[in-house]
Design an enzyme around this catalytic site. Structure first.
Site, PDB file in Angstrom:
ATOM      1  CE  LYS A 116      -3.866  -2.181   2.646  1.00  0.00           C
ATOM      2  NZ  LYS A 116      -4.740  -2.470   1.651  1.00  0.00           N
ATOM      3  CD  GLU A 200      -4.704   5.237   4.249  1.00  0.00           C
ATOM      4  OE1 GLU A 200      -6.089   5.160   4.397  1.00  0.00           O
ATOM      5  OE2 GLU A 200      -4.514   4.823   3.068  1.00  0.00           O
ATOM      6  CG  HIS A 235     -11.749  -1.873   8.729  1.00  0.00           C
ATOM      7  ND1 HIS A 235     -12.136  -0.776   8.330  1.00  0.00           N
ATOM      8  CD2 HIS A 235     -10.792  -2.008   9.706  1.00  0.00           C
ATOM      9  CE1 HIS A 235     -11.676  -0.068   9.528  1.00  0.00           C
ATOM     10  NE2 HIS A 235     -10.969  -0.996  10.379  1.00  0.00           N
ATOM     11  NE  ARG A 297      -7.798  -9.646  -4.596  1.00  0.00           N
ATOM     12  CZ  ARG A 297      -8.847  -9.396  -3.972  1.00  0.00           C
ATOM     13  NH1 ARG A 297     -10.015  -9.434  -4.647  1.00  0.00           N
ATOM     14  NH2 ARG A 297      -8.819  -8.531  -2.752  1.00  0.00           N
TER      15      ARG A 297
HETATM   16  P1  ADP Z   1     -12.443  -8.073  -1.964  1.00  0.00           P
HETATM   17  O1  ADP Z   1     -12.384  -6.510  -1.848  1.00  0.00           O
HETATM   18  O2  ADP Z   1     -12.815  -8.932  -3.019  1.00  0.00           O
HETATM   19  O3  ADP Z   1     -13.766  -8.226  -1.083  1.00  0.00           O
HETATM   20  P2  ADP Z   1     -10.878  -8.983   0.044  1.00  0.00           P
HETATM   21  O4  ADP Z   1      -9.732  -8.119   0.587  1.00  0.00           O
HETATM   22  O5  ADP Z   1     -11.933  -9.040   1.195  1.00  0.00           O
HETATM   23  O6  ADP Z   1     -11.305  -8.462  -1.366  1.00  0.00           O
HETATM   24  O7  ADP Z   1     -10.395 -10.312  -0.083  1.00  0.00           O
HETATM   25  C1  ADP Z   1     -10.800 -11.258  -1.169  1.00  0.00           C
HETATM   26  C2  ADP Z   1     -10.897 -12.620  -0.670  1.00  0.00           C
HETATM   27  O8  ADP Z   1      -9.173 -12.914  -0.520  1.00  0.00           O
HETATM   28  C3  ADP Z   1     -11.245 -12.893   0.497  1.00  0.00           C
HETATM   29  O9  ADP Z   1     -11.838 -14.413   0.503  1.00  0.00           O
HETATM   30  C4  ADP Z   1     -10.265 -12.991   1.705  1.00  0.00           C
HETATM   31  O10 ADP Z   1     -10.473 -14.073   2.657  1.00  0.00           O
HETATM   32  C5  ADP Z   1      -9.050 -13.290   0.731  1.00  0.00           C
HETATM   33  N1  ADP Z   1      -7.802 -12.439   1.281  1.00  0.00           N
HETATM   34  C6  ADP Z   1      -7.458 -11.270   1.207  1.00  0.00           C
HETATM   35  N2  ADP Z   1      -6.077 -10.857   1.521  1.00  0.00           N
HETATM   36  C7  ADP Z   1      -5.716 -12.064   2.026  1.00  0.00           C
HETATM   37  C8  ADP Z   1      -4.736 -12.413   2.346  1.00  0.00           C
HETATM   38  N3  ADP Z   1      -3.651 -11.388   2.691  1.00  0.00           N
HETATM   39  N4  ADP Z   1      -4.229 -13.510   2.723  1.00  0.00           N
HETATM   40  C9  ADP Z   1      -5.121 -14.711   2.414  1.00  0.00           C
HETATM   41  N5  ADP Z   1      -6.492 -14.368   1.816  1.00  0.00           N
HETATM   42  C10 ADP Z   1      -6.604 -13.081   1.613  1.00  0.00           C
HETATM   43  P1  ADP Z   2      -7.768  -3.937   2.718  1.00  0.00           P
HETATM   44  O1  ADP Z   2      -6.468  -4.388   1.760  1.00  0.00           O
HETATM   45  O2  ADP Z   2      -7.739  -4.707   4.026  1.00  0.00           O
HETATM   46  O3  ADP Z   2      -8.968  -4.266   1.823  1.00  0.00           O
HETATM   47  P2  ADP Z   2      -8.319  -1.236   2.620  1.00  0.00           P
HETATM   48  O4  ADP Z   2      -7.156  -0.199   2.561  1.00  0.00           O
HETATM   49  O5  ADP Z   2      -8.891  -1.513   1.041  1.00  0.00           O
HETATM   50  O6  ADP Z   2      -7.609  -2.418   2.986  1.00  0.00           O
HETATM   51  O7  ADP Z   2      -9.322  -0.600   3.638  1.00  0.00           O
HETATM   52  C1  ADP Z   2     -10.128  -1.463   3.995  1.00  0.00           C
HETATM   53  C2  ADP Z   2     -11.554  -0.636   4.396  1.00  0.00           C
HETATM   54  O8  ADP Z   2     -11.400   0.053   5.352  1.00  0.00           O
HETATM   55  C3  ADP Z   2     -12.014   0.148   3.383  1.00  0.00           C
HETATM   56  O9  ADP Z   2     -12.999  -0.636   2.672  1.00  0.00           O
HETATM   57  C4  ADP Z   2     -12.728   1.433   4.256  1.00  0.00           C
HETATM   58  O10 ADP Z   2     -13.863   1.085   4.772  1.00  0.00           O
HETATM   59  C5  ADP Z   2     -11.934   1.215   5.217  1.00  0.00           C
HETATM   60  N1  ADP Z   2     -10.981   2.578   5.374  1.00  0.00           N
HETATM   61  C6  ADP Z   2      -9.713   2.301   4.626  1.00  0.00           C
HETATM   62  N2  ADP Z   2      -8.956   3.581   4.662  1.00  0.00           N
HETATM   63  C7  ADP Z   2      -9.708   4.457   5.245  1.00  0.00           C
HETATM   64  C8  ADP Z   2      -9.464   5.717   5.782  1.00  0.00           C
HETATM   65  N3  ADP Z   2      -8.353   6.390   5.431  1.00  0.00           N
HETATM   66  N4  ADP Z   2     -10.631   6.231   6.271  1.00  0.00           N
HETATM   67  C9  ADP Z   2     -11.861   5.775   6.745  1.00  0.00           C
HETATM   68  N5  ADP Z   2     -11.890   4.201   6.284  1.00  0.00           N
HETATM   69  C10 ADP Z   2     -11.000   3.748   5.670  1.00  0.00           C
HETATM   70 MG    MG Z   3      -9.535  -3.198   0.320  1.00  0.00          MG
END
Ligand code: ADP
Ligand code: ADP
Ligand code: MG
Length: 658
Positions: A116, A200, A235, A297
């Protein structure tokens, strides 16, 4: 086009990819772990390869085994699905090195977007707005705390390598920063092998709006509209929809342009998602959104995009990986009606959404106009602690948002999941929540409304329990009647039915009985009135429910599904009541299968009620176990890194005597 695809995944997404691959005339190859030998994706594939034990690290994450299987099957491409190896650049590179096409972006794009901090730096350079904060190299706690102060609370600590909502902590006060940082780092280290974090600004009234992008190898890139994934818990997405409520064509174009610029900046190819956080206060607006991350993906929630565009995104992935041009230009991308997806999970909303494992005793989805169900399990399958406990995705489509939400709510009402508990009732309540219906919500909506959504302990459903008791009795009666027919000596047979009485079993004449019942672990007593073939059952004066969706029987229990909740009913064996292990309030047990991350107390230590005792990790989350009462730690039955089964004794607290 390709001839043979190996799907390096499991569950619903493997099944979904196989479906499109078959339609395109490809031969399909599945890989599976020992836990998945009988899984649906294995049944659907043309050829299957075992790749190791249940633990993902030794099977679905074992890159060499998967590539070996692909070679053995002479696959000319590998589709990684989502999760597992889908965002692993080294895997994508190894696949390419083996002369096999990877259905996804080039490893360089995955690397650019995988972390990130690096992704945010690249986006800043490309002129894409990013969330204000610190995403530099330095990681000392003191320095990060200063940065948090400068950014201004609330802030969000995020794992640089994060995904799936892991390694993330919101901090509202300077005083809480250190504890939160520690938690985020520990979770990040254990999940990603990388403890680094970034900080952030926490956007208040946040809306999660993401753009689906596609790029080809000829330099073309477009977006396929947005998805709103603001309904989240911890989240993680719970319900997703497209288009986003309150989105205007102009803002869609503005966000779409930013997303396409992001994809181009990293040399993207294939399907990807640019996630933005938007400031939802006062509605979506120009300039009010910032890049969060790119998922390189196919996304879990891609079906809502397919619903409003009428396109098959997996088909596009194959075409682009085969070197074809994007089939549409930006202004040709359709957007029709509205679609909503709900993630149906084996979990218990009333108990903090704990994963609920076990055998699926019944599983039935509705079908009908505007409905799509993507699943990877069937009746009899086991929800195991090894993988994500998602049972299915239920997707509804309509001309309007109202219509789509109505279809989805009704579909969830009539979905039958017995065995593990599910979040079906919770999801239906969400679809009907008035404020969500108005489109006026942000990512805090679920947490702020847990009570109204039924995600707090609701107490025993006595009407369901009475129905379950009646089912048990009816079944037993049928069984005994059967036996009487078969066995002339039946009156003296040694069975121990509640229908047994000293005067022998009779099929006629009114009878009153009190039957001890165990309903969801709670001891209750069923009052039974038996007249001719009519059995009336009440519990505490509450009659058997007439509006249950299903009552599913196993050899010793009945599972009643009513109002989206499951009530498990069994006869209570009075001889066991005195037994037990004297749990009192002092025995702390594992709330689910999991791994012990830390034990925070020593034997002999005195603790106060609510004090943290241990941390256990299951599925994707950490759970903290606390002392149920004031006392002294008299026994510690586990050590760090132990795997524990649900219900296992972990720590015993001897109550302080006063
Ligand atoms: P989406 O935005 O598609 O919901 P998620 O971040 O929730 O994506 O992840 C999608 C899938 O990948 C979920 O089934 C989650 O369990 C899996 N996943 C996400 N990050 C990881 C990780 N770092 N290691 C293993 N599985 C992951
Ligand atoms: P991940 O890789 O686990 O999906 P993200 O960076 O996409 O992580 O963040 C996951 C969720 O956390 C977002 O969908 C949002 O709801 C919340 N989030 C992330 N960043 C922020 C932010 N700066 N302020 C408020 N909510 C946030
Ligand atoms: Mg995300």
């Amino acid at each position: 086009m390709f001839k043979t695809v190996l799907i390096a995944n499991r569950g619903e997404i493997a099944c979904r990819i196989i479906r499109t691959a078959k339609r395109l005339g490809l031969r399909t190859v599945a890989v599976y772990s020992e836990a998945d030998a009988k899984a649906l994706h294995v049944k659907l594939a043309d050829e299957v390869h075992a790749i190791g034990p249940a633990a993902a690290a030794q099977s679905y994450l074992a890159a060499e085994k998967i590539i070996a299987a692909a070679k053995a099957a002479r696959a000319d491409c590998i589709h990684p699905g989502y999760g597992f190896l889908s965002e692993n650049a080294a895997f994508a590179q190894s696949v390419a090195d083996a002369g096999i096409a990877f259905i996804g972006p080039p490893p360089s794009a995955m690397l650019a977007m995988g972390l990130k901090d690096r992704a945010k730096a690249l986006m800043e350079k490309a002129g894409v707005p990013v969330v204000p904060g610190y995403h530099g190299e330095r990681q000392e706690a003191k320095f990060l705390k200063e940065k948090a102060y400068e950014i201004g609370y609330p802030v969000l600590i995020k794992a640089v390598a994060g995904g799936g909502g892991k390694g993330m902590r919101r901090v509202d006060r300077h005083a809480d920063f250190d504890t939160a940082l520690e938690g985020a780092q520990r979770e990040a280290q254990s999940a990603f092998g990388d403890a680094r974090v970034l900080i952030e600004k926490y956007i208040t009234a946040p809306r999660h709006i993401e753009m689906q992008v596609f790029a080809d190898t000829h330099g073309n890139a477009i977006h396929l509209n947005e998805r709103d994934c603001s309904l989240q818990r911890r989240h993680q997405k719970v319900i997703e929809e497209a288009p986003a409520p309150g989105m205007s064509a102009a803002l869609r174009a503005e966000m779409g342009n930013a997303a396409v610029a992001a994809a181009k900046a990293c040399g993207y190819v294939g399907a990807g998602t640019i996630e933005f956080i938007a400031d939802g206060a006062g509605g979506l607006k120009s300039g009010g959104f910032w890049f969060m991350e790119m998922n390189t993906r196919l996304q879990v929630e891609h079906p809502v995009t397919e619903a409003i565009t009428g396109l098959d995104l997996v088909e596009w992935q194959f075409q682009i990986a085969a070197g074809e041009k994007l089939p549409l230009k930006q202004d040709q991308v359709p957007l029709n009606g509205h679609a909503v997806e709900a993630r149906l999970y084996a979990e218990d909303p009333e108990r903090g959404f704990l994963p609920s494992t076990g055998k699926l005793i019944a599983l039935k989805f509705p079908d009908g106009e505007g409905l799509r169900v993507d699943t990877g399990v069937t009746v009899g399958d086991e929800v195991t602690p090894f993988y994500d406990p998602m049972i299915a995705k239920v997707i509804a489509q309509g001309k309007t948002r109202e219509q789509a939400l109505g279809v989805l709510a009704n579909a969830l009402d009539t979905t039958i999941v017995a065995g593990p508990r599910s979040n079906a009732g919770f999801l239906a309540a969400l679809c009907r929540a008035p404020q969500f219906r108005t489109g006026n919500f942000d990512t805090g909506f679920i947490d702020a409304n847990l009570d109204a959504l039924g995600a707090t302990p609701q107490g025993l459903d006595k009407a369901a329990a009475a129905l379950g008791a009646r089912e048990l009795l009816t079944r037993e009666r049928a069984r005994i009647a059967d036996q009487i027919e078969r066995d002339a000596d039946a009156a003296r047979s040694p069975h121990t039915s509640p229908w047994d009485a000293d005067d022998g079993f009779q099929l006629s004449g009114p009878r009153r009985q009190i039957v001890p019942i165990l309903a969801d672990g709670e001891k209750v007593t069923a009052q039974v009135m038996q007249e001719a073939r009519m059995t009336t059952v009440t519990i505490d004066g509450i009659a058997a429910a007439a509006d249950a969706v299903a009552a599913v029987a196993t050899s010793d229990s009945v599972y009643v599904l009513r109002h989206g909740r499951q009530t498990k009913v069994a006869f209570r064996d009075l001889s066991l009541d005195e037994g037990g292990d004297g749990l009192g309030g002092g025995t702390v047990r594992a709330p689910m299968h999991g791994k012990v991350l830390a034990v925070l107390v020593d034997e002999g230590a005195s603790v106060t009620r609510g004090q943290r005792l241990a941390i256990i990790e299951a599925m994707k989350m950490e759970h903290t176990l606390v002392a149920p009462l004031d006392g002294t730690v008299s026994e510690i039955a586990v050590t760090k890194d132990d795997q524990v089964a649900e219900g296992a004794k972990m720590i015993v607290i001897e109550a302080t005597k006063d």
